[in-house]
Design an enzyme around this catalytic site. Structure first.
Site, PDB file in Angstrom:
ATOM      1  CB  SER A  10      -1.063   0.152   1.324  1.00  0.00           C
ATOM      2  OG  SER A  10      -1.726  -1.042   1.116  1.00  0.00           O
ATOM      3  CG  ASP A  14       6.653  -4.506   6.274  1.00  0.00           C
ATOM      4  OD1 ASP A  14       7.711  -4.828   7.162  1.00  0.00           O
ATOM      5  OD2 ASP A  14       5.820  -5.475   6.302  1.00  0.00           O
ATOM      6  N   GLY A  82      -1.985  -1.135   5.112  1.00  0.00           N
ATOM      7  CA  GLY A  82      -1.130  -1.906   6.072  1.00  0.00           C
ATOM      8  C   GLY A  82      -1.269  -1.538   7.431  1.00  0.00           C
ATOM      9  CE1 TYR A 379       5.183   1.003  15.825  1.00  0.00           C
ATOM     10  CE2 TYR A 379       5.997   0.581  17.925  1.00  0.00           C
ATOM     11  CZ  TYR A 379       5.351   1.453  17.229  1.00  0.00           C
ATOM     12  OH  TYR A 379       5.187   2.653  17.820  1.00  0.00           O
TER      13      TYR A 379
END
Length: 437
Positions: A10, A14, A82, A379
């Site tokens: 997206s 990440d 995400g 995370y």
């Protein structure tokens, strides 16, 4: 495309890059231009496509209403796809919970190419894609959210204190009140970093920075702070009153006076950071004075890693831990983020900084949650384990899955096995299917 892994991206935020890199051959399904946002103020809802940024969402809400917002990240360039699927949090979570707690519908393409909504996908799958990592189950096209109400005027402050300025006593008091004793309208994030001493050249010390959002005016905030956190010594002059949308700019460190349409930019504020490592933890008991002193000594020794404590309590403690896959609820004092960034390239340099982050993480072991040592999916941390997608897949998935989801992991596996039995939607930390014997 047979034999290729599919990566769904997206916004590409990440932390481990799992949405756009892999060791196996792969292709990217890039959702970046799926960015439509439809706000319905009368219903207090919005449909947002997966590639829309949070900054775009906040700005579109602001265009329709000055008394609505949404509980999500302070980073405006993070995309919805995400962020929401990992839970998503921001500085209104003590008041309104996570982003995923406020999702009321979704559009998803499943492994058979069907376009599904909440009704047609069923409640099990709808449960899984709100905090369970939707990329394990299908392709999210859009989410429907319930907007939250905010006052016309909110108050923010940012106050820093060093060890020499009584930072240790203030942090101890912050631990005591920030999660379960403060008004739910108040969120005070604590960041600790290594800085130079102001009095002695070459010496290092710890600086504790308290950054707050209060859903109210400065007079009421001052009264709360004087009663609950007097050691910080907050004054009226430390407070800034502004609109909620302006508080997003404040938290993102935009210069004062920045127009709100800056939130439409897709260029991250931290573009100067070339490399990073992030890890997470959860704290359930206050860290004692000697523990904090040891942590600060270790931070000065390491030098590179910053710690951020995000307080829980409030609405976060009221929602059952199995309401959605995100399980970190009642009993959590605060979430810890380990933050290390560097700009020099090369494998040896990267290993050096990653090892330093791991060293501090290991040092924190006595002070954080246990059995499991809980972690936050947003995370992303491949130190928790990698799934090689072979006969060991279930056991490997359990290694990281229990830490991210606790007992919710087992329900996620059941749903995954039902909706994607051949494990088409997979990545290095995806939800596995049940083993076959």
């Amino acid at each position: 495309m047979q034999g290729l892994e599919m990566k769904i991206r997206s916004g590409g935020h990440d932390f481990e890059g799992l949405s756009y890199i892999a060791h196996a051959p792969f292709f990217i399904l890039d959702m970046f231009n799926f960015r439509s946002i439809n706000i319905n103020i009368e219903e207090e809802t919005a449909w947002i496509q997966a590639g829309a940024t949070l900054g775009e969402l906040y700005y579109r809400i602001f265009q329709k209403s000055k008394t609505h917002g949404f509980s999500a990240s302070i980073c405006p360039t993070v995309c919805v796809g995400g962020h929401f699927t990992g839970g998503g949090y921001g500085n209104m979570m003590r008041k309104y919970g996570l982003s995923a707690d406020n999702i009321i519908d979704a559009q998803l393409v499943d492994v058979n190419g069907r376009l599904l909504n909440r009704t047609t996908m069923g409640e099990d799958l709808f449960w899984a894609i709100r905090g369970g990592g939707a990329a394990s189950f299908g392709v999210i096209l859009a989410y429907k959210i319930k907007l939250v109400r905010v006052p016309k005027i909110v108050t923010v402050f940012k106050i820093s204190r060093t060890t020499e300025q009584n930072a240790l006593d203030i942090v101890l008091q912050w631990q005591d009140v920030a999660s379960y004793k403060l008004d739910h309208d108040l969120f005070i994030r604590l960041t600790m970093s290594v800085v130079n001493e102001s009095t002695t050249i070459g010496n290092k010390t710890i600086q504790a920075t308290f950054r707050a959002l209060f859903l109210g005016d400065s007079q009421r905030l001052l009264s709360i702070m004087n009663e609950s956190l007097p050691k910080l010594g907050m004054r009226q002059s430390d407070c800034q009153e502004m609109s909620w949308i302006e508080s997003v700019l404040f938290y993102t460190d935009f210069p004062p006076g920045t127009p709100v349409d800056a939130l439409l930019s897709r260029t991250p504020q931290s573009i100067y950071i070339a490399y990073l490592k992030r890890k997470s933890d959860y704290v359930k008991e206050p860290i004692p004075r000697e523990g904090l002193e040891g942590i600060w000594k270790k931070m000065i020794e390491i030098g590179a890693t910053q710690l951020t404590f995000n307080p829980y309590g409030g609405r976060m403690a009221e929602i059952p831990e199995n309401e959605i896959p995100f399980p970190h609820r009642a009993g959590i004092l605060y979430k810890v983020q380990y933050r290390t960034s560097w700009n020099q390239g090369g494998d040896e340099v990267a290993k050096h900084y990653i090892d330093l982050t791991r060293e501090l993480h290991a040092y924190m072991t006595p002070f954080v949650s246990k059995s499991p040592r809980e972690a936050f999916l947003n995370y992303r941390d491949i130190d928790l384990g990698i799934n090689h997608q072979d006969k060991r897949s279930y056991c490997e998935g359990m290694g990281y899955g229990i830490k991210y989801f606790k007992d919710n992991f087992y329900r996620l596996v059941q749903i995954k096995t039902k909706v994607d039995p051949h494990n088409f939607f997979r990545n290095e930390q995806s939800i596995p299917t049940l083993p076959t014997f």
